[in-house]
Design a protein around this motif. Structure first.
Motif: not given
Length: 166
Positions: A76-89
């Motif tokens: 869950a933490g890794a997924r949320q961080l990955t989504v954060g990278y996507f959203n940041d872009a």
């Protein structure tokens, strides 16, 4: 006024040392340590620890998680961080394609830090995966679902083809 007027108690040094040596690291620290071992950078690992621990705190059952729950919290933490990278872009004005490529690059960096070989997906795989990301976005799917749609297409192709460029 207290019932008893006792002087402050200090523990003998041996008890303090024993207590410190048997104290288990926090859930956040254990999640971060696992992330570091799995190839995430130090700052990424810290965020995975924070995000995973926050997911645990949001659950009604508290206490130390089971090994299965620990793995779920890590994911869950890794997924949320990955989504954060996507959203940041996306938030920085990048295209959805660039945001998805950012996720693929992140995956590659983690694999390499872990000692593996970076995936070298064929261009047609990436294009097909991106089509799935766009389709998911058009349906109103959230960022996590968009990413999963693209990665599912890559996994589908990997099952029937070589996972690297010919």
């Amino acid at each position: 006024m207290p019932f008893f007027d006792l002087p402050p108690v200090s523990l003998p040094p041996a008890i303090v040392i024993l207590a410190e040596s048997t104290t288990q690291p926090s859930l956040e620290a254990r999640l971060a340590a696992k992330a570091g071992r799995d190839g995430w950078s130090e700052s990424q690992a810290e965020w995975i620890g924070k995000l995973g621990a926050a997911a645990h705190a949001a659950k009604p059952a508290q206490g130390q998680p089971s090994p299965e729950m620990f793995d779920e919290l890590f994911k869950a933490g890794a997924r949320q961080l990955t989504v954060g990278y996507f959203n940041d872009a996306l938030n920085r004005g990048k295209t959805r394609l660039v945001a998805f490529l950012t996720v693929l690059d992140l995956e590659s960096q983690v694999i390499v830090r872990r000692g593996g070989q970076a995936p070298d997906y064929a261009d047609d795989w990436v294009k097909a995966a991106y089509v799935k990301v766009e389709e998911a976005a058009a349906r109103g799917a959230d960022s996590a679902e968009q990413i999963e749609a693209g990665l599912a297409e890559i996994r589908r192709r990997a099952k029937t083809n070589s996972p690297t460029k010919p």
